[in-house]
Design a protein around this motif. Structure first.
Motif, PDB file in Angstrom:
ATOM      1  N   VAL B 106       0.834  -1.203   0.000  1.00 27.38           N
ATOM      2  CA  VAL B 106       0.000   0.000   0.000  1.00 27.38           C
ATOM      3  C   VAL B 106       0.873   1.259   0.000  1.00 27.38           C
ATOM      4  O   VAL B 106       0.716   2.142  -0.850  1.00 27.38           O
ATOM      5  N   VAL B 107       1.828   1.323   0.933  1.00 34.64           N
ATOM      6  CA  VAL B 107       2.699   2.500   1.010  1.00 34.64           C
ATOM      7  C   VAL B 107       3.608   2.553  -0.213  1.00 34.64           C
ATOM      8  O   VAL B 107       3.806   3.608  -0.824  1.00 34.64           O
ATOM      9  N   SER B 118      -5.385   4.782  -5.333  1.00 37.65           N
ATOM     10  CA  SER B 118      -6.327   5.898  -5.238  1.00 37.65           C
ATOM     11  C   SER B 118      -6.691   6.146  -3.777  1.00 37.65           C
ATOM     12  O   SER B 118      -7.854   6.191  -3.420  1.00 37.65           O
ATOM     13  N   PHE B 119      -5.659   6.240  -2.926  1.00 39.61           N
ATOM     14  CA  PHE B 119      -5.906   6.473  -1.507  1.00 39.61           C
ATOM     15  C   PHE B 119      -4.698   7.197  -0.945  1.00 39.61           C
ATOM     16  O   PHE B 119      -3.654   7.278  -1.587  1.00 39.61           O
ATOM     17  N   ASP B 120      -4.869   7.746   0.239  1.00 36.86           N
ATOM     18  CA  ASP B 120      -3.751   8.357   0.927  1.00 36.86           C
ATOM     19  C   ASP B 120      -3.524   7.551   2.199  1.00 36.86           C
ATOM     20  O   ASP B 120      -4.338   7.581   3.120  1.00 36.86           O
ATOM     21  N   ALA B 121      -2.416   6.810   2.236  1.00 36.76           N
ATOM     22  CA  ALA B 121      -2.159   5.886   3.349  1.00 36.76           C
ATOM     23  C   ALA B 121      -2.166   6.610   4.685  1.00 36.76           C
ATOM     24  O   ALA B 121      -2.511   6.024   5.713  1.00 36.76           O
ATOM     25  N   ASP B 258      17.618   3.007   4.868  1.00 32.30           N
ATOM     26  CA  ASP B 258      16.655   3.384   5.904  1.00 32.30           C
ATOM     27  C   ASP B 258      15.229   3.343   5.358  1.00 32.30           C
ATOM     28  O   ASP B 258      14.312   2.843   6.019  1.00 32.30           O
ATOM     29  N   ALA B 259      15.056   3.864   4.146  1.00 35.33           N
ATOM     30  CA  ALA B 259      13.715   3.888   3.558  1.00 35.33           C
ATOM     31  C   ALA B 259      13.183   2.468   3.375  1.00 35.33           C
ATOM     32  O   ALA B 259      12.009   2.186   3.645  1.00 35.33           O
ATOM     33  N   VAL B 320       3.832   4.143   9.608  1.00 35.02           N
ATOM     34  CA  VAL B 320       3.347   4.412   8.250  1.00 35.02           C
ATOM     35  C   VAL B 320       3.836   5.782   7.787  1.00 35.02           C
ATOM     36  O   VAL B 320       4.353   5.932   6.669  1.00 35.02           O
ATOM     37  N   ASN B 321       3.729   6.793   8.663  1.00 39.58           N
ATOM     38  CA  ASN B 321       4.152   8.137   8.279  1.00 39.58           C
ATOM     39  C   ASN B 321       5.653   8.197   8.006  1.00 39.58           C
ATOM     40  O   ASN B 321       6.101   8.855   7.070  1.00 39.58           O
ATOM     41  N   GLU B 322       6.407   7.474   8.823  1.00 40.03           N
ATOM     42  CA  GLU B 322       7.863   7.404   8.626  1.00 40.03           C
ATOM     43  C   GLU B 322       8.171   6.832   7.241  1.00 40.03           C
ATOM     44  O   GLU B 322       8.992   7.375   6.505  1.00 40.03           O
ATOM     45  N   ALA B 323       7.482   5.742   6.889  1.00 38.31           N
ATOM     46  CA  ALA B 323       7.726   5.088   5.594  1.00 38.31           C
ATOM     47  C   ALA B 323       7.324   5.997   4.437  1.00 38.31           C
ATOM     48  O   ALA B 323       7.950   5.985   3.373  1.00 38.31           O
ATOM     49  N   LEU B 324       6.287   6.811   4.647  1.00 34.95           N
ATOM     50  CA  LEU B 324       5.809   7.706   3.583  1.00 34.95           C
ATOM     51  C   LEU B 324       6.795   8.845   3.317  1.00 34.95           C
ATOM     52  O   LEU B 324       6.737   9.489   2.277  1.00 34.95           O
ATOM     53  N   ARG B 325       7.703   9.096   4.289  1.00 37.16           N
ATOM     54  CA  ARG B 325       8.660  10.190   4.113  1.00 37.16           C
ATOM     55  C   ARG B 325       9.912   9.749   3.361  1.00 37.16           C
ATOM     56  O   ARG B 325      10.964  10.368   3.503  1.00 37.16           O
TER      57      ARG B 325
END
Lengths: 509, 335
Positions: B106-107, B118-121, B258-259, B320-325
């Motif tokens: 998903v991410v 079509s979503f914002d994780a 890291d990512a 999740v937010n960490e992974a999105l960065r």
């Protein structure tokens, strides 16, 4: 090894194990008869119950249940034209027309006994293949799978009998439908129109249900009669069905062989092999024009194939932990829960468990078929119920059957669209089977073509196995014409070339 | 005739009962549990039999006990798991629909800006993480590559196998060769991890990266040889396999590493629709933590060799937010 083989029979015959297996068989029986509730979903539901069981007991329960669904799924296919399982779809083609003719008893007798024969042949093969299980699985790769799908597609055109052009066009339409969805190579959605539902392509279950069962139910609604207007004497019908399995034993054996072969291939999926077996039966029949109108060989091919396939799909599961079908994938979970490692151990220290699976397949099928035979007389009477009574019930079956494929409401729409196409095809006499086969095989052919190329470049084209299969494809395509020409040279041309005698193997009947 | 129609009626009745099991049971049982008597949907975005299905069916009975509610496991396969996730994104906030997401997928697909994401994780109501198994790189037991260094020194491209673009296998197979600077290609198009493994076993391809629980049975049966654990810490099941901490990547690749690690931390997590009622969300989060702490559940998971590595709802949001960065050089790789 022989001692282990018979020792494992005694393991299965323990009272507790037998009791657990009977419970599994009873569940499998009901699940198989009801459309929609699939064997693999039920297996997944039952997985939590095996935590405290011994390995042999766990497989007696799960495997017993699973193989029975394949057998009893045919009952619904024959009686109502609605496949009880996705793997029983091909039984509808000829089983349902036989029911309409009043020969439900004969069709059921043939379907059930050929199922058992397929299971026996499959189990026999599984037992025999134990020493060569691992090399056998690795001997085939994407190039060989590609050639097998092409062989299936060649049967498609031959399937259409007198209307080769109509069959070819329906197959082409099927190939177009197969293009819908994410392409397997680059992940680009094709013809999806922004609908996520279409990403996985058109699901085969609602398509089969609509194309065959939906169209038939619509006709039944309009005709206001019962499915069958009369039934022949049931007992003699059943006897005749049983005799048919022996009269056409070559069809049973060859269809089982096809089932085992395709079952071994991971990813070909359980619903494909029945169509290839059916196509082959028509191709090799002396009366291909009777197929789709109630030919008992069609019922035999589908019935035998779908049980043999289960045994085939266990081969890579046991040998490598690579399941040959969705059902086998759930069984793989049972291996881990009971502390077994698929792989070499299954052929050495745990050989008794591998052999016990063979016995479970044999025993479960025999029990299920014996029970079915006791019920046939009652079941056949269902087809005499007036359409106005039966149609609402059948509509529920259709809806539930289509919906439970992926729990998506769009499946119902696919089913309705397929039903409309089915009605049109019946009315103007266009063959439906080539369309369906091309949908299934088209996607696979594309996948394996790309995989063959990315794995081997073009060198795969010249390997002996690919060349051999290629020669077989050419032979299948050309043989009917050669045969017809030879006959034309020998004797005066008949007005209508109706009986294309194209027995591939020369074994004959 | 009467008997037969009675039989038909009985069959229909049987069928209807089969359909309606798990339907609405709304009898309230006092006010001790906020979701008592409600029906919670636990959606599996794949077919039955896979890892997600196993986890969901393992979790469901304990979640039922903890919530005092009915929990229905539902398989909604499609679009490589994205269909059920997208449906959850647009579901009514009070629908009690939860989905066990392949959060890496998903991410990852959102980062890669894949079609269908079509979503914002970041907007899902994250309810908790069930597990996050590290990935393992493995080759066939008879492969010429005995260690990871053999692989690194290869001059001909290493052939990785993967199901399709956007899959966990694919993301890892694209990023890892970049981290360690060896030539590689990824062969996609297999219909499942199992067929992909068959290509490695037959020698048609070289290597396969899978989460440890999917890789373990092949390793234990002696068919596959593990070369690298894509994690900074060793794993109990494979104590002798080197990690990325033992074999550091090329210089200047720290951000990418890291990512990749952050992405795999998201694991298998439970999400509800955006904007869920705070009270419902708190109840679900608590129920999931309670279920994942149950000793019986943990024992069953261990028996199936399935890791359970829970995070609370808040912690899952952070992961999740960490992974999105992820930095741009990483997102370029997985596009």
């Amino acid at each position: 090894m022989f001692q282990t083989f018979f020792q494992s029979l005694l393991d299965v015959l323990q009272p507790e194990t037998i009791a657990i297996m009977l419970v599994g068989i009873a569940i499998g029986f009901v699940v198989g008869v009801l459309p929609g509730l699939g064997g693999s979903v039920t297996l997944a539901l039952m997985l939590p119950f095996i935590f405290d069981m011994e390995p042999v007991q766990a497989f007696a329960f799960l495997l017993g249940m699973w193989v029975v669904t394949a057998t009893t799924g045919d009952i619904t296919s024959v009686l109502f034209g609605v496949p009880g399982e996705a793997t029983s779809a091909a039984t509808v083609f000829d089983g349902y027309p036989m029911t309409k003719r009043g020969e439900a008893g004969r069709a059921l007798g043939a379907a059930l006994l050929s199922s058992t024969q397929g299971a026996l042949l499959g189990a026999f093969f599984l037992a025999l293949s134990v020493p060569i299980l691992r090399p056998l699985v690795l001997a085939f790769g994407p190039p060989e799978f590609l050639m097998l799908t092409l062989l299936g597609l060649t049967f498609v055109v031959a399937l259409s009998g007198r209307n080769v052009l109509k069959g070819f066009l329906m197959a082409a339409l099927g190939m177009l439908v197969a293009l819908v969805g994410i392409d397997p190579q680059e992940g680009v959605p094709r013809y999806a129109f922004g609908q996520l539902y279409l990403w996985d392509g058109i699901d085969i279950v609602p398509l089969v249900i609509g194309l065959f069962a939906g169209a038939e139910v619509l006709q039944l609604m309009l005709s206001k009669t019962s499915i069958a207007t009369r039934t022949a004497d049931n007992i003699s019908g059943i006897r005749q069905g049983v005799r048919d399995t022996f009269r056409h034993w070559t069809v049973v054996v060859r269809s089982s062989a096809i089932g085992i072969g395709i079952g071994i291939i991971p990813g070909m999926g359980g619903s494909v092999s029945q169509f290839i077996a059916y196509g082959h039966a028509q191709q090799t029949s002396k009366h291909p024009e009777r197929f789709g109108k109630g030919a008992v060989e069609g019922v035999l091919a589908a019935g035998a194939n779908n049980n043999a396939k289960d045994a085939g799909s266990l081969v890579p599961t046991i040998a490598f932990g690579i399941p040959g079908s969705v059902g086998a994938a759930v069984l793989l979970g049972a291996f881990l829960i009971t502390g077994l490692n698929p792989g070499p151990e299954m052929l050495t220290t745990n050989l008794n468990i591998t052999f016990s699976m063979v016995w479970i397949m044999v025993l479960a099928n025999i029990v299920a078929v014996a029970v079915s035979f006791l019920l046939i007389r009652q079941l056949v009477k269902l087809t005499l119920i007036p359409g106005t009574w039966l149609v609402p019930f059948l509509l529920v079956l259709l809806g539930v059957g289509a919906f439970t494929a992926s729990n998506n409401i769009n499946d119902i729409f696919v089913m309705l669209a397929a039903a409309a196409l089915g009605v049109v095809a019946i009315h103007w006499d266009w063959p439906r089977v080539p369309f369906l086969l091309a949908v299934v095989l088209g996607g696979l052919a594309e996948r394996y073509l790309f995989l063959s190329y990315s794995l081997h470049g073009w060198s795969w084209l010249t390997t002996p196995s690919v060349l051999g299969l290629g020669a077989l494809i050419v032979f299948v395509a050309v043989w009917p014409y050669v045969r017809a020409m030879r006959r034309r040279g020998k004797e005066p041309v008949p007005a209508r070339v109706e009986t294309k005698d194209n027995d591939l193997t020369g074994v004959g009947k | 005739m009467r008997r037969t129609s009675q039989f038909a009626v009985a069959l229909t009745a049987l069928l209807l009962t089969a359909c309606s099991t798990g339907g609405g049971q709304t009898s309230s049982q006092g006010d001790e549990a906020p979701l008592a008597g409600e029906t919670v949907e636990l959606v599996v975005p794949y077919d039955p039999g896979g890892g997600y299905d196993v986890y969901a069916r393992l979790l469901a009975p304990y979640l039922e006990k903890c919530l005092d509610a009915t929990v229905v496991v539902k398989n909604e396969p499609g679009a490589g798991g994205l269909l059920a996730t997208s449906k959850t994104f647009v579901a009514p906030p009070d629908s009690l629909r939860t989905v066990l997401t392949n959060t890496v997928g998903v991410v990852g697909s959102q980062l890669a800006d894949a079609p269908g994401a079509s979503f914002d994780a970041a907007k899902f109501s994250w309810l908790g993480r069930v597990s996050a198994e590290p990935n393992v790189l493995a080759v066939a037991a008879d492969s010429e590559f005995k260690t990871f260094d053999d692989l690194r020194e290869s001059t001909k491209p290493i052939r990785f196998v993967a199901t399709g673009p956007g899959s966990n296998e694919h993301v890892n197979s694209e990023v890892l060769p970049e981290l360690y600077g060896f030539p590689a290609e990824t062969i996609t198009g297999f219909d499942g991890s199992d067929s992909a493994r068959a290509a490695v076993l037959s020698g048609d391809a070289d290597a396969h990266i899978l989460p440890i629980d999917s890789q373990l049975d092949g390793i234990e049966s002696g068919d596959m040889r593990p070369l690298l654990l894509l994690s900074e810490e060793p794993h109990d099941a494979l104590p002798d396999v080197p990690t990325v901490a033992d074999l550091p990547p090329e210089q200047g690749q720290d951000a990418t590493l890291d990512a990749l690690m952050n992405l795999s931390e998201t694991g298998r997590s439970l999400a509800g629709p955006p904007g869920m009622d705070p009270e419902q969300m708190a109840a679900l989060r608590e129920g999931i933590s309670c279920a994942l702490g149950n000793k019986e559940l943990l024992a069953k998971a261990e028996k199936q060799q399935r890791d359970v590595d829970p995070l609370t709802g808040d912690e899952t949001v952070n992961v999740v937010n960490e992974a999105l960065r992820a930095p741009a050089e990483f997102t370029e790789l997985i596009k």
